[in-house]
Structures are given as C-alpha cells and as structure tokens.
Enzyme design. Structure first.
Site, PDB file in Angstrom:
ATOM      1  CE1 TYR A  14      -2.444  -5.283   9.728  1.00  0.00           C
ATOM      2  CE2 TYR A  14      -3.794  -7.127  10.458  1.00  0.00           C
ATOM      3  CZ  TYR A  14      -2.562  -6.514  10.337  1.00  0.00           C
ATOM      4  OH  TYR A  14      -1.443  -7.135  10.832  1.00  0.00           O
ATOM      5  CG  HIS A  19      -2.448  -3.457   2.112  1.00  0.00           C
ATOM      6  ND1 HIS A  19      -2.179  -3.163   0.791  1.00  0.00           N
ATOM      7  CD2 HIS A  19      -1.695  -4.554   2.393  1.00  0.00           C
ATOM      8  CE1 HIS A  19      -1.309  -4.031   0.317  1.00  0.00           C
ATOM      9  NE2 HIS A  19      -1.006  -4.891   1.264  1.00  0.00           N
TER      10      HIS A  19
END
Length: 187
Positions: A14, A19
């Site tokens: 990630y 995000h």
C-alpha cells in the site's frame, strides 16, 4: 504534547497508494523536523520530538485505515493528549488532486479512518488536514481507486501538496493558529 497522525495502510503493498497520502505527509514532516519514526506503541509507528517548546508525537497507525481509532485513542490517553491537540492528515476523495484543506473539526465526510478515530475518541472536534486525491472515473470502484498508486499526472499535482501539508502541520506545531493556518494553506 501535540499529536500529528497520518492515515494510511501498513505494508509495502500500500506504500505508494492514494489512501496512504497521510503516511506520505507524516514521513515528509518527520524528515523536516528531524524526528525518527522508530518506535512501536499501541499498534502504531511513532516518533517523538520537540518543535520549539512543544513536545510532539508523530503517528502512523498500523491497524489498517478503517481501524485507525484503535491506535490513535490509546495513544492519546497514554500521552494525555486532548482530541483538539491532534491533527489528522488524510486523503480526501472530494478534493481534486493538488488541493489541500485544513478544518478544525466537523463530520468525517465518509472517510472511514477518520470515522474510526472520532468513534474511539467520542468527538468530531478533531482538527484535520485533507489531501485531495480526486474521485474515480464513472463505474470505477472507490476501494480499488484509493488502493492504487497515483497516476503520473496526479502525482505531479499531489507531490507539492504533500510538501505543503508537512509545512502546514509544522506551522501548527510551532504554535500557529488554526484560523491563520486555514487562511494561509487552504487552496
């Protein structure tokens, strides 16, 4: 003590995703302040330091985005930090890439990481700094969108905003007033 929390998801998978804009801003702020993010406490990576006369705690929750409050609330209690002395930095779908917005409190705007923090602290009076990531194209899944890296075009717009977010956080940590910060940094 003042706390700045950058929201994101842990792990290499990630690292460069939309995000994780909050994590990216915290990393830049830590570098700027010379604070090492080198401790683990309450399901978070933290760094402590001084900015002027203010003791500062920088936080990257490791609970995954939607459970950020599980790390932030125990840290706030442990260090005796009131919700209004916490600045949460997070991505925002409703702001276009290249935009930044400071707010002294209010609703979560549907951001689940912020919702989790509000639920665990029992208040909506938590200052936040929103980094625009824009909305997905029509028909594209929101979850897939936020968990993808920035496009090259969006990255060129977001990179300077991440630097400006770190600058805004530093301004507040140095004793700057929220209203003045909003006038100076909101775009």
């Amino acid at each position: 003590m003042l706390m700045v929390v950058g929201l994101g998801n842990p792990g290499r998978r990630y690292e460069a995703t939309r995000h994780n804009a909050g994590f990216m801003a915290i990393d830049l702020l830590a570098d700027d302040l010379g604070i090492s993010l080198d401790r683990n406490r309450e399901q978070a990576i933290i760094g402590r330091g001084l900015v002027g006369n203010n003791r500062v705690l920088l936080v990257k929750p490791q609970t995954y985005m939607n459970n950020s409050g599980q790390a932030v609330a125990p840290l706030a209690r442990w260090y005796g930090i009131a919700p209004e002395a916490i600045l949460v930095i997070h991505d925002d779908l409703d702001l276009t890439p290249g935009r930044l917005r400071l707010r002294p409190g209010g609703s979560s705007g549907g951001h689940r990481g912020l919702q989790s923090i509000m639920m665990h602290l029992g208040t909506t009076n938590i200052p936040r700094l929103k980094i625009g990531i824009g909305r997905p194209a029509a028909g594209e899944d929101v979850v897939d969108y936020v968990l993808q890296p920035f496009s090259q075009n969006d990255w060129e717009l977001v990179r300077p905003v991440l630097l400006k977010a770190a600058e805004a956080a530093r301004f507040l940590l140095e004793g700057g007033d929220m209203e003045e910060a909003m006038n100076r940094f909101n775009q």
